[in-house]
Design a protein around this motif. Sequence first.
Motif, PDB file in Angstrom:
ATOM      1  N   ALA A   1       0.817  -1.220   0.000  1.00 17.75           N
ATOM      2  CA  ALA A   1       0.000   0.000   0.000  1.00 17.75           C
ATOM      3  C   ALA A   1       0.845   1.263   0.000  1.00 17.75           C
ATOM      4  CB  ALA A   1      -0.923   0.002   1.213  1.00 17.75           C
TER       5      ALA A   1
ATOM      6  N   ALA B   1       2.567   5.858  -1.038  1.00 17.84           N
ATOM      7  CA  ALA B   1       1.390   6.230  -1.825  1.00 17.84           C
ATOM      8  C   ALA B   1       1.141   7.724  -1.705  1.00 17.84           C
ATOM      9  CB  ALA B   1       0.165   5.457  -1.336  1.00 17.84           C
ATOM     10  N   ASP B   2       0.625   8.305  -2.768  1.00 22.41           N
ATOM     11  CA  ASP B   2       0.283   9.724  -2.720  1.00 22.41           C
ATOM     12  C   ASP B   2      -1.168   9.891  -2.309  1.00 22.41           C
ATOM     13  OD1 ASP B   2      -1.261   9.202  -5.000  1.00 22.41           O
ATOM     14  OD2 ASP B   2       0.165  10.124  -6.364  1.00 22.41           O
TER      15      ASP B   2
ATOM     16  N   GLY C   1      -3.810  10.978  -3.856  1.00 26.94           N
ATOM     17  CA  GLY C   1      -4.785  10.449  -4.807  1.00 26.94           C
ATOM     18  C   GLY C   1      -4.941   8.944  -4.717  1.00 26.94           C
ATOM     19  N   THR C   2      -3.832   8.244  -4.581  1.00 25.52           N
ATOM     20  CA  THR C   2      -3.862   6.782  -4.466  1.00 25.52           C
ATOM     21  C   THR C   2      -4.564   6.361  -3.185  1.00 25.52           C
ATOM     22  OG1 THR C   2      -1.829   6.601  -5.754  1.00 25.52           O
ATOM     23  CG2 THR C   2      -2.425   4.705  -4.379  1.00 25.52           C
ATOM     24  N   LEU C   3      -4.251   7.038  -2.090  1.00 27.25           N
ATOM     25  CA  LEU C   3      -4.899   6.716  -0.813  1.00 27.25           C
ATOM     26  C   LEU C   3      -6.400   6.970  -0.891  1.00 27.25           C
ATOM     27  CD1 LEU C   3      -2.273   8.256   1.624  1.00 27.25           C
ATOM     28  CD2 LEU C   3      -2.637   5.824   1.129  1.00 27.25           C
TER      29      LEU C   3
ATOM     30  N   GLU D   1      -8.304   7.014  -3.636  1.00 27.62           N
ATOM     31  CA  GLU D   1      -8.908   6.004  -4.516  1.00 27.62           C
ATOM     32  C   GLU D   1      -9.091   4.675  -3.797  1.00 27.62           C
ATOM     33  OE1 GLU D   1      -6.630   5.595  -8.110  1.00 27.62           O
ATOM     34  OE2 GLU D   1      -6.858   7.724  -8.589  1.00 27.62           O
ATOM     35  N   ARG D   2      -8.074   4.273  -3.021  1.00 28.09           N
ATOM     36  CA  ARG D   2      -8.148   3.008  -2.289  1.00 28.09           C
ATOM     37  C   ARG D   2      -9.310   3.059  -1.287  1.00 28.09           C
ATOM     38  NH1 ARG D   2      -3.074   2.560  -0.248  1.00 28.09           N
ATOM     39  NH2 ARG D   2      -2.443   1.646  -2.204  1.00 28.09           N
TER      40      ARG D   2
ATOM     41  N   SER E   1     -12.688   2.973  -3.110  1.00 29.75           N
ATOM     42  CA  SER E   1     -12.997   1.655  -3.668  1.00 29.75           C
ATOM     43  C   SER E   1     -13.473   0.682  -2.596  1.00 29.75           C
ATOM     44  CB  SER E   1     -11.783   1.086  -4.406  1.00 29.75           C
ATOM     45  OG  SER E   1     -10.787   0.654  -3.495  1.00 29.75           O
TER      46      SER E   1
ATOM     47  N   THR F   1       3.841  12.276  -1.361  1.00 32.23           N
ATOM     48  CA  THR F   1       3.900  10.839  -1.132  1.00 32.23           C
ATOM     49  C   THR F   1       4.074  10.560   0.360  1.00 32.23           C
ATOM     50  OG1 THR F   1       4.845  10.465  -3.322  1.00 32.23           O
ATOM     51  CG2 THR F   1       5.181   8.729  -1.694  1.00 32.23           C
TER      52      THR F   1
END
Length: 95
Positions: free
Chosen positions: A43, A46-47, A49-51, A53-54, A57, A75
Amino acid sequence: MDQGHDDRDGRAAGREPGSPEGMSAQDVDRRSDLARWISGVHAFPADRGTLLERAQSQSAPEGVLSALRSLPDRTFDNVEDVAHELGIGGNEQHD
């Protein structure tokens, strides 16, 4: 009896057992809840946006999503890094 410590076990007064130094039981709960939505295998790093999105989801609650949206665009190395940025366990929230 020293008002800053409990003589029976040397624990700082007002701190819950099992809470890391500088963190209240509420901070521990908040960090744990946050970790539930953003952690996983590979995991981090992560930046923001990634966090986000996760968490989206996994149908994270709005409070978690709002907190993630408030993060700066950088990040993060781990959940502790995210929690620190959100002021969980510290004295103030970072802007």
